[in-house]
Design a protein around this motif. Structure first.
Motif, PDB file in Angstrom:
ATOM      1  N   GLN A 294      11.146 -49.211 -25.930  1.00 19.31           N
ATOM      2  CA  GLN A 294      11.857 -48.488 -24.894  1.00 19.31           C
ATOM      3  C   GLN A 294      13.350 -48.506 -25.248  1.00 19.31           C
ATOM      4  O   GLN A 294      13.960 -49.581 -25.356  1.00 19.31           O
ATOM      5  CB  GLN A 294      11.614 -49.142 -23.533  1.00 19.31           C
ATOM      6  CG  GLN A 294      12.137 -48.333 -22.373  1.00 19.31           C
ATOM      7  CD  GLN A 294      11.688 -48.888 -21.034  1.00 19.31           C
ATOM      8  OE1 GLN A 294      11.982 -48.298 -20.006  1.00 19.31           O
ATOM      9  NE2 GLN A 294      10.983 -50.004 -21.026  1.00 19.31           N
TER      10      GLN A 294
ATOM     11  N   SER B 147      16.082 -47.651 -23.758  1.00 16.84           N
ATOM     12  CA  SER B 147      17.111 -47.984 -22.776  1.00 16.84           C
ATOM     13  C   SER B 147      17.486 -49.456 -22.795  1.00 16.84           C
ATOM     14  O   SER B 147      18.643 -49.815 -22.580  1.00 16.84           O
ATOM     15  CB  SER B 147      16.655 -47.594 -21.368  1.00 16.84           C
ATOM     16  OG  SER B 147      15.480 -48.317 -21.015  1.00 16.84           O
TER      17      SER B 147
ATOM     18  N   GLU C 267       6.715 -52.505 -25.758  1.00 20.78           N
ATOM     19  CA  GLU C 267       5.429 -52.482 -25.067  1.00 20.78           C
ATOM     20  C   GLU C 267       4.320 -52.322 -26.100  1.00 20.78           C
ATOM     21  O   GLU C 267       4.456 -51.556 -27.049  1.00 20.78           O
ATOM     22  CB  GLU C 267       5.384 -51.320 -24.080  1.00 20.78           C
ATOM     23  CG  GLU C 267       6.511 -51.291 -23.071  1.00 20.78           C
ATOM     24  CD  GLU C 267       6.643 -49.935 -22.395  1.00 20.78           C
ATOM     25  OE1 GLU C 267       5.606 -49.271 -22.164  1.00 20.78           O
ATOM     26  OE2 GLU C 267       7.784 -49.533 -22.107  1.00 20.78           O
TER      27      GLU C 267
ATOM     28  N   THR D  51      13.119 -41.486 -25.011  1.00 16.69           N
ATOM     29  CA  THR D  51      13.062 -42.723 -24.223  1.00 16.69           C
ATOM     30  C   THR D  51      12.274 -43.816 -24.914  1.00 16.69           C
ATOM     31  O   THR D  51      12.506 -44.999 -24.672  1.00 16.69           O
ATOM     32  CB  THR D  51      12.434 -42.462 -22.849  1.00 16.69           C
ATOM     33  OG1 THR D  51      11.104 -41.924 -23.015  1.00 16.69           O
ATOM     34  CG2 THR D  51      13.290 -41.487 -22.050  1.00 16.69           C
ATOM     35  N   HIS D  52      11.300 -43.449 -25.775  1.00 15.94           N
ATOM     36  CA  HIS D  52      10.459 -44.416 -26.470  1.00 15.94           C
ATOM     37  C   HIS D  52      10.218 -43.943 -27.896  1.00 15.94           C
ATOM     38  O   HIS D  52      10.130 -42.732 -28.146  1.00 15.94           O
ATOM     39  CB  HIS D  52       9.086 -44.564 -25.782  1.00 15.94           C
ATOM     40  CG  HIS D  52       9.136 -45.031 -24.361  1.00 15.94           C
ATOM     41  ND1 HIS D  52       9.525 -44.214 -23.320  1.00 15.94           N
ATOM     42  CD2 HIS D  52       8.819 -46.239 -23.804  1.00 15.94           C
ATOM     43  CE1 HIS D  52       9.446 -44.884 -22.182  1.00 15.94           C
ATOM     44  NE2 HIS D  52       9.028 -46.112 -22.446  1.00 15.94           N
TER      45      HIS D  52
ATOM     46  N   VAL E 228       5.311 -39.471 -21.823  1.00 17.49           N
ATOM     47  CA  VAL E 228       5.103 -40.444 -22.899  1.00 17.49           C
ATOM     48  C   VAL E 228       3.926 -40.012 -23.765  1.00 17.49           C
ATOM     49  O   VAL E 228       2.978 -39.393 -23.285  1.00 17.49           O
ATOM     50  CB  VAL E 228       4.868 -41.872 -22.365  1.00 17.49           C
ATOM     51  CG1 VAL E 228       6.126 -42.432 -21.731  1.00 17.49           C
ATOM     52  CG2 VAL E 228       3.691 -41.925 -21.399  1.00 17.49           C
TER      53      VAL E 228
ATOM     54  N   SER F 145       2.298 -50.752 -19.778  1.00 16.44           N
ATOM     55  CA  SER F 145       2.981 -49.515 -19.366  1.00 16.44           C
ATOM     56  C   SER F 145       2.523 -48.996 -18.000  1.00 16.44           C
ATOM     57  O   SER F 145       2.844 -47.854 -17.642  1.00 16.44           O
ATOM     58  CB  SER F 145       2.767 -48.431 -20.428  1.00 16.44           C
ATOM     59  OG  SER F 145       3.194 -48.865 -21.701  1.00 16.44           O
TER      60      SER F 145
END
Length: 388
Positions: free
Chosen positions: A311, A313, A318, A340-341, A362, A375
């Protein structure tokens, strides 16, 4: 065991995987007799073979399981992601043993036969996996005949003639054809699947079914949403008539560019409403196309329950469940979108969000089934956003 086209029939073999280049992998057939053509891919999950076989995202594919003990806990009526299996067949290293689990209702090979799916055991699945990693996912035929008699040349020709997944829209084939509601929550030991305990003012989510997994619907309900499912071909007007608070774009099989012909215009019109949107897997890819990004066919794809995703941010990692052969090209994201990922295996894009409205997606499967639960928070984030 791999073999070439000129080799003699292996003594006692009742099943074979035939690649388009003529390579043969002999073994013992199980499940249904017959043959099926599709893309041969590998899955690294150590559990959940029923969920894998019934995941609509595997339509058009033959699963080579890297974990050797497939079928050892039998099969039951609960661990399924759709009414019937969508994977064409499966390849296993070891023969299916007698089931050893208190939830088992029947042996896995019996379950395969009941649903017309072909199995092949006693195969060097590591050799297949290495081949896919080196050369990409090939077109292949899986065949099972109890008498062990195969027209190998015809099977090779069939594998060569198959068009492959690029350009193929399979969402229409696996999608439901009617609008329906879902109110079932997650599974609990001794009680089965529990009914959703929704408040009277529960936010309403319309989920577009491009090949949706039941586990996704259960997680949406568990997060507090009231869920209505619509077919993949539902129009924007039909969706809007249901008065949803948010739109969910599901997983599914095939080439996102092909499905996008009819799906993308609907998504683009929804984005004009500025209402929340959440997409998973194929839904993530379709959102990418809808905002102007491109999708690409991957060399081998990601399929398994042990994929690390970062992630961006906060740097949190994960462990996720994945099943996809296409990806959104991060270099083509527009200015109003950000990554974002990312995958820590190959740095491919695994998540995006729009900076000017509440829409995100995602690539991985936060509902798992099978896989880790790292998640799950994404479902709560989406539903809490609807309440806000």
């Amino acid at each position: 065991m791999a073999d070439d086209l000129s080799a003699r029939q292996h003594s006692g073999a009742t099943g074979v995987v035939v690649l388009a280049d003529g390579t043969l992998f002999w073994g013992q057939g199980c499940g249904a007799e017959g043959e099926a053509v599709g893309e041969l891919c590998f899955n690294t999950a150590m559990t959940g073979y029923q969920e894998v076989m019934t995941d609509p995202s595997y339509a058009g594919q033959i699963i080579n399981f890297t974990f050797p003990h497939i079928g050892n806990v039998g099969a039951n009526a609960e661990d399924v992601e759709a009414i019937n299996p969508h994977a064409l067949g499966c390849v296993m290293a070891e023969p299916i043993t007698a089931p050893s689990n208190f939830r088992s209702g029947k042996a896995f090979d019996e379950w395969l036969a009941d649903w017309g799916r072909i199995g092949l055991a006693g195969v060097d699945t590591r050799a297949i996996t290495r081949r896919i990693r080196k050369s990409g996912a090939p077109n292949a035929v899986i065949a099972h005949r109890k008498d062990g008699k195969f027209d190998v040349e015809a099977l090779v020709a069939k594998a060569k003639a198959w068009s492959g997944l690029e350009g193929l829209d399979l969402a229409k084939e696996v999608s439901s054809t009617q609008t329906w509601t879902w109110d079932e929550g997650p599974w609990k030991l001794g009680e089965g699947y529990l009914p959703g305990n929704l408040l009277a003012d529960a936010p309403h989510v319309v989920a577009i079914d491009y090949g949706i997994k039941r586990a996704i619907l259960r997680q949406l309900v568990d997060a507090g949403a009231r869920v209505t499912v619509v077919p993949a071909t539902a129009s924007f007007e039909e969706i809007l008539a249901l008065n949803p608070d948010g739109l969910f774009l599901s997983n599914g099989p095939g080439d996102p560019a092909a499905t996008g012909v009819y799906a993308v215009p609907v998504i683009q019109r929804w984005l004009e409403t500025k209402k929340p949107l959440f997409g998973i897997c194929l839904g993530h890819q379709l959102l990418g196309i809808a905002i102007g990004a491109k999708t690409v066919k991957m060399h081998q794809g990601h399929r398994g329950a042990n994929h690390p995703v970062k992630q961006l941010s906060d740097g949190k990692v994960e462990i996720t469940s994945m099943n996809h052969g296409f990806a959104v090209d991060a270099e083509t994201l527009p200015a109003n979108a950000r990554a974002t990922h990312i995958s820590l295996f190959d740095q491919t894009l695994c998540g995006l969000e729009l900076v000017d409205q509440p829409a995100f997606s995602v690539q991985h499967h936060p509902e798992a089934s099978p896989g880790p639960q790292d998640s799950y928070y994404l479902f709560r984030r989406f539903v809490e956003g609807l309440r806000a």
